[in-house]
Structure formats: structure tokens, C-alpha cells
Write a protein that holds these residues in place. Structure first.
Motif, PDB file in Angstrom:
ATOM      1  N   ASP A   1      -3.164  20.425  -2.761  1.00  0.00           N
ATOM      2  CA  ASP A   1      -2.810  20.232  -1.354  1.00  0.00           C
ATOM      3  C   ASP A   1      -3.164  18.855  -0.805  1.00  0.00           C
ATOM      4  N   GLU A   2      -4.419  18.447  -0.942  1.00  0.00           N
ATOM      5  CA  GLU A   2      -4.795  17.141  -0.380  1.00  0.00           C
ATOM      6  C   GLU A   2      -4.013  16.018  -1.048  1.00  0.00           C
ATOM      7  N   GLY A   3      -3.877  16.087  -2.359  1.00  0.00           N
ATOM      8  CA  GLY A   3      -3.114  15.059  -3.048  1.00  0.00           C
ATOM      9  C   GLY A   3      -1.668  15.010  -2.583  1.00  0.00           C
ATOM     10  N   ARG A   4      -1.052  16.182  -2.393  1.00  0.00           N
ATOM     11  CA  ARG A   4       0.350  16.241  -1.964  1.00  0.00           C
ATOM     12  C   ARG A   4       0.534  15.624  -0.579  1.00  0.00           C
ATOM     13  N   TYR A   5      -0.205  16.120   0.405  1.00  0.00           N
ATOM     14  CA  TYR A   5       0.038  15.703   1.785  1.00  0.00           C
ATOM     15  C   TYR A   5      -0.436  14.281   2.052  1.00  0.00           C
ATOM     16  N   VAL A   6      -1.538  13.882   1.449  1.00  0.00           N
ATOM     17  CA  VAL A   6      -1.968  12.492   1.575  1.00  0.00           C
ATOM     18  C   VAL A   6      -0.983  11.571   0.858  1.00  0.00           C
ATOM     19  N   GLY A   7      -0.445  12.034  -0.278  1.00  0.00           N
ATOM     20  CA  GLY A   7       0.545  11.230  -0.991  1.00  0.00           C
ATOM     21  C   GLY A   7       1.797  10.989  -0.167  1.00  0.00           C
TER      22      GLY A   7
ATOM     23  N   GLU B   1       8.317  12.605  -0.923  1.00  0.00           N
ATOM     24  CA  GLU B   1       7.411  12.887  -2.036  1.00  0.00           C
ATOM     25  C   GLU B   1       8.026  12.251  -3.269  1.00  0.00           C
ATOM     26  N   ASP B   2       7.334  11.288  -3.834  1.00  0.00           N
ATOM     27  CA  ASP B   2       7.856  10.497  -4.948  1.00  0.00           C
ATOM     28  C   ASP B   2       9.202   9.877  -4.599  1.00  0.00           C
ATOM     29  N   GLY B   3       9.336   9.396  -3.389  1.00  0.00           N
ATOM     30  CA  GLY B   3      10.542   8.703  -2.965  1.00  0.00           C
ATOM     31  C   GLY B   3      11.691   9.592  -2.556  1.00  0.00           C
ATOM     32  N   LEU B   4      11.539  10.915  -2.671  1.00  0.00           N
ATOM     33  CA  LEU B   4      12.608  11.863  -2.351  1.00  0.00           C
ATOM     34  C   LEU B   4      12.278  12.588  -1.055  1.00  0.00           C
ATOM     35  N   PRO B   5      13.276  12.862  -0.204  1.00  0.00           N
ATOM     36  CA  PRO B   5      13.019  13.499   1.096  1.00  0.00           C
ATOM     37  C   PRO B   5      12.246  14.807   0.953  1.00  0.00           C
ATOM     38  N   PHE B   6      11.142  14.902   1.679  1.00  0.00           N
ATOM     39  CA  PHE B   6      10.240  16.051   1.582  1.00  0.00           C
ATOM     40  C   PHE B   6      10.195  16.724   2.945  1.00  0.00           C
TER      41      PHE B   6
ATOM     42  N   ARG C   1     -11.096  18.538 -10.767  1.00  0.00           N
ATOM     43  CA  ARG C   1      -9.661  18.622 -10.991  1.00  0.00           C
ATOM     44  C   ARG C   1      -8.914  17.384 -10.518  1.00  0.00           C
ATOM     45  N   ASP C   2      -9.615  16.420  -9.951  1.00  0.00           N
ATOM     46  CA  ASP C   2      -8.954  15.224  -9.435  1.00  0.00           C
ATOM     47  C   ASP C   2      -8.706  14.217 -10.550  1.00  0.00           C
ATOM     48  N   HIS C   3      -7.928  13.172 -10.227  1.00  0.00           N
ATOM     49  CA  HIS C   3      -7.604  12.127 -11.202  1.00  0.00           C
ATOM     50  C   HIS C   3      -8.118  10.766 -10.737  1.00  0.00           C
ATOM     51  N   ALA C   4      -9.219  10.766  -9.989  1.00  0.00           N
ATOM     52  CA  ALA C   4      -9.727   9.515  -9.431  1.00  0.00           C
ATOM     53  C   ALA C   4     -10.121   8.523 -10.521  1.00  0.00           C
ATOM     54  N   SER C   5     -10.739   9.009 -11.582  1.00  0.00           N
ATOM     55  CA  SER C   5     -11.205   8.106 -12.633  1.00  0.00           C
ATOM     56  C   SER C   5     -10.042   7.408 -13.333  1.00  0.00           C
ATOM     57  N   ILE C   6      -9.048   8.175 -13.725  1.00  0.00           N
ATOM     58  CA  ILE C   6      -7.932   7.577 -14.455  1.00  0.00           C
ATOM     59  C   ILE C   6      -7.070   6.730 -13.529  1.00  0.00           C
ATOM     60  N   ALA C   7      -6.994   7.094 -12.239  1.00  0.00           N
ATOM     61  CA  ALA C   7      -6.272   6.265 -11.277  1.00  0.00           C
ATOM     62  C   ALA C   7      -6.977   4.926 -11.093  1.00  0.00           C
ATOM     63  N   SER C   8      -8.313   4.938 -11.099  1.00  0.00           N
ATOM     64  CA  SER C   8      -9.070   3.695 -10.981  1.00  0.00           C
ATOM     65  C   SER C   8      -8.820   2.787 -12.177  1.00  0.00           C
ATOM     66  N   THR C   9      -8.774   3.385 -13.376  1.00  0.00           N
ATOM     67  CA  THR C   9      -8.479   2.603 -14.582  1.00  0.00           C
ATOM     68  C   THR C   9      -7.079   2.004 -14.510  1.00  0.00           C
ATOM     69  N   LEU C  10      -6.116   2.792 -14.100  1.00  0.00           N
ATOM     70  CA  LEU C  10      -4.746   2.297 -13.977  1.00  0.00           C
ATOM     71  C   LEU C  10      -4.656   1.171 -12.963  1.00  0.00           C
ATOM     72  N   ARG C  11      -5.309   1.326 -11.848  1.00  0.00           N
ATOM     73  CA  ARG C  11      -5.270   0.295 -10.808  1.00  0.00           C
ATOM     74  C   ARG C  11      -5.897  -1.009 -11.300  1.00  0.00           C
ATOM     75  N   ARG C  12      -6.937  -0.906 -12.107  1.00  0.00           N
ATOM     76  CA  ARG C  12      -7.637  -2.094 -12.599  1.00  0.00           C
ATOM     77  C   ARG C  12      -6.857  -2.829 -13.677  1.00  0.00           C
TER      78      ARG C  12
ATOM     79  N   PHE D   1      -0.494  14.218  -8.218  1.00  0.00           N
ATOM     80  CA  PHE D   1      -0.343  13.956  -6.792  1.00  0.00           C
ATOM     81  C   PHE D   1      -1.187  12.807  -6.264  1.00  0.00           C
ATOM     82  N   ASP D   2      -2.439  12.721  -6.680  1.00  0.00           N
ATOM     83  CA  ASP D   2      -3.336  11.756  -6.077  1.00  0.00           C
ATOM     84  C   ASP D   2      -3.267  10.368  -6.691  1.00  0.00           C
TER      85      ASP D   2
END
Length: 523
Positions: free
Chosen positions: A27-33, A49-54, A367-378, A394-395
Motif C-alpha cells: 500500500d505505501e509503496g503503491r500510493y507514494v509511488g 502508476e508506472d506511467g499508466l493512468p491509475f 518486505r521493503d526494497h530500500a537497500s536494493i533501491a539505494s544500490t541502484l540509485r548509487r 512499488f517503492d
């Protein structure tokens, strides 16, 4: 100054932990996204959502979160600030009306009970629409009731009527028709049962109705003019079918909220046994408000017990009247010296449950993807493509600061889409509003996606990465729990694309990973 001190204390309490734990999925990942996409694209009319009308929900929450993100940055705390402010506004305006009608002690007790209810506290720092629409519904009811009382006492009521209809309009912009229907039901039943049916007509004051239309209607008109199928999808599918039908998430038995509401508001809910709807009271306004609160509580619980789909957040509007009904016996006990310790113990236990929940999320939620998102961003250079395989993370776009929609490789066959009410169905339904764009974003095979000279970053569940394991030049960069991040060179991408077009079975056919790549596009 007293009110200001209470307001500061309420916001500080509700918001102290908004940056201490990661975004919760989905939920948080979806709506914040969705709000993140609005902030980055500048399109304030069409949520995507991912560029498509939500079009699952109206835009008010996305507008507020997008403004917060643009002001404070792309952090979980900024994303949750809207929920904190909505909860705080609901609490304080409830306090203002109660203080005027039944006095400061009961108003203060209601606030104390409400903000320390574990469900309310958790919802106030949870980045989805539920607390926002709950606050709008609550304030529409509270100010509608205030106007009705003022009318009966021959006091000016126009300001309260205007405020009530404004919050009803904001409730519609937050979640749809429920923002109008639920306050209307509660107030109508309360007034009719109290022998005041004519007051309903006074609340239907034409300037207030015009204000309601001016606030709530423009967005719906603007979207309908762009997408002719919007009204049918939004009102029929996401209102009436969701209310009366099946196939949606969190299916529960009819008695679910009767059990969940007391449990999630413990220990305060235990005090409800000391509250009595028929209590003799010399104060007519307190008697009238007590009847309102029982009506409000009953209507909300009954209304949301009807649909089979019962997300816990649906019951949040019931917490406001429950807090008032609990606050009466709590205040009476406080005034009895031998019961003061019981009140203190209840407050301490409620506070401990709230703080303990935050501590668990901060240390144990995984269950979040913060760590891998940080690696990708870096590691990702500007312009490098990103692809999701087998899932929509989502996140990650929000946390990795991705500026473009992410292609998603998955099984888009209709039978797969219909299996669950999840990201796959969301994107497939969104695709019907922008089929050309969906063709480029939602793919059944890596081979069908356009290759670039630049590297491509691939996020995939570790159980579904078989096609990448045997791909020359593909390197696993990181793994966080059950998600892996791969880097695929541009030349490798072109080679793999040619091989897979020549031999559709190449790249691990027959494995779970190959099956996840699937074929076809949404229909």
C-alpha cells in the motif's frame, strides 16, 4: 494558547516516528509511488502508476503527498506527512466543536483516547488514503451536527454548514462517493431518530451545495473529458462492484470488524462496557451528541460489514465516535480518585502498544526494497534503463529516484491477471486507458523490449532469475532478501534479443523463470 499547545502535542506524538521505518508494501509503496510520478511529471490531473493512468482513487492524497515530496524530498517521512496532518486536523477540529458543545474536559479526554488508540496512531503515520478520507468524513459529520445543534438553538449555522460540505467535497476527492454517502447517512439517521427531519433541509443550503460542487466536480469533469470510459470504471467498477461483488483483496466474514475494531483499539475499547446509550443526562446537547456518536459508530460498522472485501483501514471513521463514547466513562473514572490508576494504566498501556509497534517496524519489517533501491540509485548512471521482471517493485522508483516509467516483464495472460487483486491487475486495467504506452511498458518477454547501447539494470525475484544466470555479460550486482539486481550490458542485450527471437525456448525455457517471462500483452 491552550488549543495551540494541544495541537503541537498531538502532531508531535502522531508524527515523531514517520521517518523511523521503511515504506510498507504494497500500500505505501503503491500510493507514494503514484504521488511521486505526479511530482516528477508535473501532471496534476491524471494520476499514473508506472506511467499508466491509475483511476482507482481520486487525486487529493496524491496532490498532498506530491507537494510534500517536492518540498521536503523523496523520503518516507515526507511521504507520510500528509497522513499526520490529516489525522491532526481531524483531531483538533473535533476538539474545537466538542469543547464548544460539551466542554473542555470531555473534549480533552476524547483527544487523549483517540490519539493513543493503536489503530488511529498507526494510520496517522501510514502513507495511504484511509486516514485522510476518515478525517474528511468525521469532520463533515461533526460540523454537520454542529450546524444542526446551532439551528435548533436559533444560532448562526451557515459557517458550520459550509465547513461540513467542504469536508464532504474533500472526502469525495480523497476516495469517491463514500465521502458524501457516509456523512449523509449518519446525519440523516441521527436527525430523523431525534425527531428533527426538517433540519436535514436546512443543511441542504444552496450556497453550501454550490461550494461542494465547485470543490469536488472539476477533477471528475476534466478526467471524463479525456477518458470517456473513466466514469464507468471509477464509479461502477471501483464503487458498486467493489461494494457488492467479490474478487477483491482482503475478503473477510461479515463479523470481521466487530472483532477487529475492539482488538485494534485495546485497551480503550474495554471502557465501552461502561458507556450506556440511554444514560440519563440533564445536558441536552451531551445527550444529543451521545446519540450521534452511537449512530455514527453503528452506521460505519454496519456499512463496511456488508462488502466481502474488508481492508482494515475502512473502519477508521468509526474511531472518532468510539473515542467520544470511551472518553465519557474515562473522564468519570478520573474524577473518582479510586479509579484514577485504572485510567493511567490504560493510557500507559495504549501508549506502549503504539511505541512498540513503531519499534517493531523499525527493527523487524523486512518486505521493503530500500537497500536494493539505494544500490541502484548509487550505481546507475543517468540514462541507463531499468527493467522489472516478474513483479512490480512499488517503492523502487520513488526510493531510487527513477524519472521514467519502468518496463515490466511478466505473464500478462488474462487468466494470470484475474488470479489476484494486485499489481498485475492494476497495470493491466490501467493499460486499457493508454494501450499504446502499455505496449511499450508491459512485455511478456525481454526479447520484445528495445535494446539500448547503454547498460540495462534488471530487478528480479531470486526465484525467477534463471534466464539471466546463463546470459553472457550479465552480472548480479546485489541481492536484498529475495530480490536481485542485475546489470546487463547493451551489447549483451542485443545478442540475447536476437537469440531469443530466433529460438523462443532459449534462456531457460521450462524453468520457473522462463514461465514468469510469459507471452503477450494485456487485453
Amino acid at each position: 494558547m491552550h488549543l495551540l499547545a494541544i495541537a503541537v502535542a498531538v502532531v508531535a506524538w502522531l508524527g515523531f516516528a514517520i521517518g523511523l521505518h521503511p515504506l510498507m508494501l504494497p500500500d505505501e509503496g503503491r500510493y507514494v509511488g503514484v504521488a511521486w510520478e505526479m511530482a516528477r511529471s508535473g501532471n496534476w490531473i491524471v494520476p499514473t502508476e508506472d506511467g499508466l493512468p491509475f483511476f482507482h482513487k481520486p487525486p487529493l492524497f496524491y496532490w498532498l503527498v506530491a507537494l510534500s515530496i517536492k518540498t521536503w524530498g523523496s523520503t518516507p517521512a515526507a511521504a507520510r506527512l500528509t497522513s499526520v496532518c490529516a489525522a491532526g486536523l481531524g483531531v483538533m477540529l473535533l476538539h474545537v466543536v466538542l469543547r464548544r458543545r460539551v466542554g473542555a474536559p470531555l473534549a480533552n479526554a476524547t483527544v487523549l483516547v483517540l490519539v493513543t488508540m493503536p489503530l488511529f496512531f498507526g494510520a496517522a503515520q501510514y502513507a495511504n488514503l484511509d486516514i485522510l478520507v476518515a478525517a474528511c468524513i468525521a469532520l463533515a459529520i461533526v460540523f454537520g451536527a454542529d450546524a444542526a445543534i446551532a439551528s435548533r438553538r436559533h444560532e448562526p449555522a451557515q459557517r458550520s454548514i459550509l465547513i461540513a460540505w467542504t469536508f464532504a467535497a474533500l472526502g469525495v476527492l480523497a476516495k469517491g462517493l463514500i465521502g458524501l454517502v457516509l456523512p449523509g447517512l449518519v446525519l440523516a439517521i441521527w436527525l430523523v431518530a431525534g425527531g428533527q427531519p426538517r433540519t436535514i433541509l436546512r443543511l441542504l443550503w444552496w450556497p453550501a451545495l454550490a461550494l461542494f460542487a465547485a470543490v469536488s466536480a472539476p477533477w471528475f469533469i476534466a478526467v471524463q473529458s479525456r477518458y470517456p470510459d473513466f466514469a464507468s470504471y471509477f464509479f461502477i467498477h471501483h464503487h458498486f462492484e467493489r461494494f457488492a461483488g467479490s474478487g477483491f483483496n482482503n475478503v473477510q466474514p461479515w463479523w470481521f470488524f466487530l472483532a477487529a475494531l475492539p482488538l485494534l483499539t485495546t485497551p480503550w475499547s474495554l471502557w465501552l462496557v461502561r458507556a450506556r446509550s440511554g444514560r440519563v443526562d440533564p445536558d441536552p446537547e451531551r445527550r444529543s451528541l451521545r446519540r450521534l456518536m452511537w449512530t455514527w459508530l453503528g452506521v460505519v460498522v454496519l456499512f463496511f460489514s456488508i462488502p466481502r472485501s474488508k481492508p482494515v483501514g475502512y473502519i477508521l471513521p468509526a474511531l472518532f465516535p468510539l473515542a467520544f463514547l470511551v472518553a465519557e466513562p474515562v473522564l468519570a473514572a478520573w474524577r473518582t480518585s479510586r479509579l484514577q490508576r485504572l485510567v493511567v494504566a490504560s493510557a500507559l498501556l495504549a501508549t506502549s502498544v503504539c511505541v512498540g509497534g513503531v519499534a517493531w517496524l523499525a527493527t523487524r519489517y523486512d518486505r521493503d526494497h530500500a537497500s536494493i533501491a539505494s544500490t541502484l540509485r548509487r550505481l546507475r548512471a543517468p540514462g541507463d534503463a531499468v527493467v522489472f521482471v516478474g513483479d512490480y517493485f512499488f517503492d523502487v522508483p520513488f526510493l531510487a529516484d527513477l524519472r521514467e516509467p519502468v518496463p515490466v516483464v511478466a505473464d500478462w495472460r488474462p487468466e494470470r491477471i484475474a488470479e489476484h487483486d494486485n499489481w498485475r491487475r492494476e497495470l493491466a486495467e490501467a493499460a486499457t486507458f493508454a494501450p499504446a504506452k502499455a505496449t511499450a511498458l508491459l512485455s511478456g518477454s525481454l526479447a520484445s523490449m528495445r535494446c539500448e547501447d547503454r547498460p540495462r539494470w534488471v530487478l528480479v525475484g531470486v526465484a525467477d532469475e534463471a534466464p539471466l544466470l546463463s546470459l553472457p555479460g550479465a552480472t548480479r550486482i546485489a541481492q536484498s532478501r529475495q530480490v536481485a539486481l542485475w546489470k546487463v550490458a547493451g551489447e549483451t542485450c542485443r545478442m540475447a534479443s536476437q537469440e531469443m527471437r530466433a529460438d523462443p525456448g532459449a534462456g531457460g525455457a521450462g524453468t520457473a523463470g522462463a514461465r514468469m517471462l510469459g507471452v503477450g500483452h494485456p487485453q
